[in-house]
Scaffold this motif. Structure first.
Motif, PDB file in Angstrom:
ATOM      1  N   VAL A 127       0.123   2.975  -6.340  1.00  0.00           N
ATOM      2  CA  VAL A 127       0.504   1.559  -6.282  1.00  0.00           C
ATOM      3  C   VAL A 127      -0.638   0.707  -6.822  1.00  0.00           C
ATOM      4  CG1 VAL A 127       0.967  -0.377  -4.715  1.00  0.00           C
ATOM      5  CG2 VAL A 127       2.193   1.768  -4.422  1.00  0.00           C
ATOM      6  N   THR A 128      -1.867   1.005  -6.414  1.00  0.00           N
ATOM      7  CA  THR A 128      -3.031   0.250  -6.883  1.00  0.00           C
ATOM      8  C   THR A 128      -3.185   0.372  -8.395  1.00  0.00           C
ATOM      9  OG1 THR A 128      -4.145   0.626  -4.771  1.00  0.00           O
ATOM     10  CG2 THR A 128      -5.530  -0.027  -6.624  1.00  0.00           C
ATOM     11  N   GLU A 131      -0.375  -1.555 -10.196  1.00  0.00           N
ATOM     12  CA  GLU A 131      -0.593  -2.999 -10.129  1.00  0.00           C
ATOM     13  C   GLU A 131      -1.701  -3.430 -11.089  1.00  0.00           C
ATOM     14  OE1 GLU A 131      -1.053  -3.697  -5.927  1.00  0.00           O
ATOM     15  OE2 GLU A 131       1.117  -3.934  -5.672  1.00  0.00           O
ATOM     16  N   SER A 132      -2.699  -2.599 -11.260  1.00  0.00           N
ATOM     17  CA  SER A 132      -3.756  -2.910 -12.217  1.00  0.00           C
ATOM     18  C   SER A 132      -3.206  -2.904 -13.645  1.00  0.00           C
ATOM     19  CB  SER A 132      -4.895  -1.914 -12.023  1.00  0.00           C
ATOM     20  OG  SER A 132      -5.401  -1.430 -13.186  1.00  0.00           O
ATOM     21  N   LEU A 134      -0.101  -3.580 -14.423  1.00  0.00           N
ATOM     22  CA  LEU A 134       0.740  -4.774 -14.535  1.00  0.00           C
ATOM     23  C   LEU A 134      -0.112  -6.012 -14.802  1.00  0.00           C
ATOM     24  CD1 LEU A 134       3.339  -4.063 -11.718  1.00  0.00           C
ATOM     25  CD2 LEU A 134       3.826  -4.290 -14.162  1.00  0.00           C
ATOM     26  N   GLN A 135      -1.269  -6.095 -14.167  1.00  0.00           N
ATOM     27  CA  GLN A 135      -2.161  -7.225 -14.413  1.00  0.00           C
ATOM     28  C   GLN A 135      -2.661  -7.199 -15.857  1.00  0.00           C
ATOM     29  OE1 GLN A 135      -5.130  -6.772 -11.364  1.00  0.00           O
ATOM     30  NE2 GLN A 135      -4.023  -8.096  -9.942  1.00  0.00           N
ATOM     31  N   MET A 161       7.418  -1.578 -13.027  1.00  0.00           N
ATOM     32  CA  MET A 161       7.972  -2.161 -11.797  1.00  0.00           C
ATOM     33  C   MET A 161       8.750  -1.104 -11.007  1.00  0.00           C
ATOM     34  SD  MET A 161       6.953  -5.258 -11.501  1.00  0.00           S
ATOM     35  CE  MET A 161       8.063  -5.989 -10.322  1.00  0.00           C
ATOM     36  N   ARG A 164       6.263   1.288  -9.444  1.00  0.00           N
ATOM     37  CA  ARG A 164       5.594   0.653  -8.295  1.00  0.00           C
ATOM     38  C   ARG A 164       6.511   0.636  -7.076  1.00  0.00           C
ATOM     39  NH1 ARG A 164       3.647  -5.528  -8.080  1.00  0.00           N
ATOM     40  NH2 ARG A 164       5.892  -5.782  -8.072  1.00  0.00           N
ATOM     41  N   GLN A 168       5.781   2.397  -3.524  1.00  0.00           N
ATOM     42  CA  GLN A 168       5.754   1.562  -2.320  1.00  0.00           C
ATOM     43  C   GLN A 168       6.691   2.136  -1.252  1.00  0.00           C
ATOM     44  OE1 GLN A 168       6.661  -2.236  -4.178  1.00  0.00           O
ATOM     45  NE2 GLN A 168       4.525  -2.904  -3.989  1.00  0.00           N
TER      46      GLN A 168
END
Length: 194
Positions: A127-128, A131-132, A134-135, A161, A164, A168
């Motif tokens: 997940v981390t 998300e990185s 995605l950023q 997405m 992720r 999650q």
């Protein structure tokens, strides 16, 4: 809670989760009727998922009415974290012949006393990382490119997405199972009163 060092308090059957570096012991009293300790020996053989170079062997000590298996802290400190698959082998002392009488798996989890230990489960790490990514997509949204005869295609925003969301859900499932394992209710527990 039982004293985990006391042989009399040794749990029946193998653990499904161990902490790397812990002292571990368990017994198997279900074997002695078919495989008396005077005529047979018992040994667990385990290997980590993905096939590591190391093989874990735990030989049972014979007691009158059970086989006792122990792993000292120094030995389990060498275990890699991950899922191990084991088989329980019983060997006939007189002939040397062996049979596999049981199979299963256990998880070796990180010892938080170890330097640099990351206590997160795989799904939390993913997940981390997602998300990185995605950023980073907000800064450079190139989906593919080529240099010479090599090309690279990145995951789309939608694929990231979806990944992720999958991880999650895995995190939530894991912590629900942990709650249930510790006698608490998980988020999927439905309480009913009559």
């Amino acid at each position: 809670m039982a004293n985990k060092f006391d042989i009399a308090e040794a749990r029946e059957f193998e653990p499904d989760r161990i902490v790397v570096g812990d002292f571990i012991q368990w017994k198997r009293s279900d074997l002695v009727d078919d495989y008396p300790v005077a005529d047979y020996s018992a040994e667990y053989v385990a290997r980590i998922t993905g096939g590591g170079a190391s093989e874990v062997k735990v030989t049972g000590t014979e007691a009158s009415n059970y086989y006792l298996f122990t792993v000292d802290s120094a030995t389990s400190a060498d275990f890699e974290t991950g899922i191990y698959h084991w088989q329980l082998e019983v060997t006939q002392t007189s002939s040397g012949n062996r049979v596999v009488v049981d199979t299963g798996s256990f998880e070796a989890i990180v010892d938080l006393d170890s330097n640099q230990a990351d206590p997160r489960i795989h799904a939390e790490i993913m997940v981390t990382k997602i998300e990185s990514l995605l950023q980073g997509k907000a800064d450079s949204d190139v989906s593919n490119y080529s240099i010479g005869n090599r090309s690279l295609t990145k995951l789309s925003f939608e694929e990231l997405m979806n990944a992720r969301e999958y991880y999650q859900r895995e995190v939530v499932r894991y912590y629900n199972e942990e709650k249930v394992r510790h006698g608490r209710t998980g988020s999927s527990t439905i309480r009913v009163r009559f």
